[in-house]
Scaffold this motif. Sequence first.
Motif, PDB file in Angstrom:
ATOM      1  N   ASP A 253      -8.218  -1.581 -57.963  1.00  0.00           N
ATOM      2  CA  ASP A 253      -9.625  -1.555 -58.366  1.00  0.00           C
ATOM      3  C   ASP A 253     -10.528  -1.668 -57.141  1.00  0.00           C
ATOM      4  O   ASP A 253     -11.564  -0.999 -57.047  1.00  0.00           O
ATOM      5  N   ALA A 254     -10.143  -2.532 -56.206  1.00  0.00           N
ATOM      6  CA  ALA A 254     -10.941  -2.709 -54.989  1.00  0.00           C
ATOM      7  C   ALA A 254     -11.010  -1.409 -54.189  1.00  0.00           C
ATOM      8  O   ALA A 254     -12.074  -1.023 -53.695  1.00  0.00           O
ATOM      9  N   TYR A 255      -9.863  -0.733 -54.055  1.00  0.00           N
ATOM     10  CA  TYR A 255      -9.850   0.537 -53.331  1.00  0.00           C
ATOM     11  C   TYR A 255     -10.804   1.540 -53.970  1.00  0.00           C
ATOM     12  O   TYR A 255     -11.554   2.247 -53.277  1.00  0.00           O
ATOM     13  N   ASN A 256     -10.755   1.618 -55.296  1.00  0.00           N
ATOM     14  CA  ASN A 256     -11.606   2.582 -55.989  1.00  0.00           C
ATOM     15  C   ASN A 256     -13.084   2.209 -55.890  1.00  0.00           C
ATOM     16  O   ASN A 256     -13.948   3.089 -55.765  1.00  0.00           O
ATOM     17  N   ALA A 292      -0.711   5.605 -55.953  1.00  0.00           N
ATOM     18  CA  ALA A 292      -2.174   5.569 -56.074  1.00  0.00           C
ATOM     19  C   ALA A 292      -2.830   5.656 -54.700  1.00  0.00           C
ATOM     20  O   ALA A 292      -3.839   6.363 -54.526  1.00  0.00           O
ATOM     21  N   ILE A 293      -2.280   4.949 -53.717  1.00  0.00           N
ATOM     22  CA  ILE A 293      -2.810   5.016 -52.356  1.00  0.00           C
ATOM     23  C   ILE A 293      -2.702   6.425 -51.805  1.00  0.00           C
ATOM     24  O   ILE A 293      -3.627   6.933 -51.147  1.00  0.00           O
ATOM     25  N   ASP A 294      -1.573   7.102 -52.081  1.00  0.00           N
ATOM     26  CA  ASP A 294      -1.412   8.491 -51.642  1.00  0.00           C
ATOM     27  C   ASP A 294      -2.496   9.377 -52.256  1.00  0.00           C
ATOM     28  O   ASP A 294      -3.050  10.264 -51.579  1.00  0.00           O
ATOM     29  N   SER A 295      -2.804   9.151 -53.517  1.00  0.00           N
ATOM     30  CA  SER A 295      -3.824   9.957 -54.195  1.00  0.00           C
ATOM     31  C   SER A 295      -5.197   9.749 -53.563  1.00  0.00           C
ATOM     32  O   SER A 295      -5.937  10.713 -53.341  1.00  0.00           O
ATOM     33  N   LEU A 296      -5.526   8.500 -53.262  1.00  0.00           N
ATOM     34  CA  LEU A 296      -6.803   8.222 -52.612  1.00  0.00           C
ATOM     35  C   LEU A 296      -6.852   8.823 -51.205  1.00  0.00           C
ATOM     36  O   LEU A 296      -7.874   9.385 -50.800  1.00  0.00           O
ATOM     37  N   SER A 297      -5.755   8.708 -50.483  1.00  0.00           N
ATOM     38  CA  SER A 297      -5.713   9.248 -49.123  1.00  0.00           C
ATOM     39  C   SER A 297      -5.891  10.762 -49.125  1.00  0.00           C
ATOM     40  O   SER A 297      -6.503  11.334 -48.221  1.00  0.00           O
ATOM     41  N   ALA A 298      -5.358  11.412 -50.147  1.00  0.00           N
ATOM     42  CA  ALA A 298      -5.441  12.873 -50.230  1.00  0.00           C
ATOM     43  C   ALA A 298      -6.876  13.363 -50.464  1.00  0.00           C
ATOM     44  O   ALA A 298      -7.185  14.541 -50.222  1.00  0.00           O
TER      45      ALA A 298
END
Length: 300
Positions: A253-256, A292-298
Amino acid sequence: MNKLFSMRQIVIIFCVLPMLISAQIRTDAVTRSKMASDSKESGISWRKINGQEYFPMIAKVNSNYRSGLLPEGVLQGSLTGNIVTLYVRRDLLKTKLEISGVEYAEWARPVVPMLSKALPDARVDSVHMGYNLPQPFTGKNVLIGITDWGFDYTNPNFYDTALQHTRIAAAWDQWKTAGPAPSGFLYGTEFEGESEVLAAQCDTSNVYGYAYHGSHVAGIAGGSGAGTAYRGVAFEANYLLTTFLVDAAAVLDAYNWMYEYSENAEKRLVINQSWGLYYMGNLDGTSLISQAIDSLSALG
């Protein structure tokens, strides 16, 4: 007769040679200089033992070394393999030390802060100057998101280099239940803008108690130096700080939240995570949080 005499010579030489070798302690030039100095400002961390000052040393020993045979005024600290810590009484430093079994000894160098070398050693100073780059890079117009705990929002290291304004754009304290939560999220309290952030002063004490790890990490990433020369890497960046509930959903949630904030602010985002919770999932990139981190990084 001559043969017998020669044999006696050989026996005497072989008996005496180990004693001569063991008595010759090799040291380096710095150690010799420190041992010859009587200055209190010599950088030596003298050991106070039984009311007397001792010079700290680390030595390499061989099979002839015996702690029980150390000269008066020389003390053993501990032995690890063939490396020993020794303490030599101050009044003996200018005498000829002969310690059986010691092959080499050196002054035990003190541990000292060397923050002034941190950025040059990592070539960050070259990036600040734009050396062989299109322009200097100092973190300007970049958001650094940090998920951690123990944030002091009023820390002067988070201010600009003129110490006029905080560079914390927003903070999300997931432990604080008073609200309001960030838009689109369900819990915690968001502080946005200078007045709200500074009024909050710090994050909520949680399962780790009052701490400062978050401030420490944020200072390395982007501290302005608080009026000193000891700056962080991206000292002109702005911060997004999240004191997160210690589970994978909370950190995601924090990342998003950070990503959405950066999109609205039209600034680049770098997220730092200086902690590890190994029960979050597999460490090979296949866990749900890793995907999820991979998706955000992309997203770039």
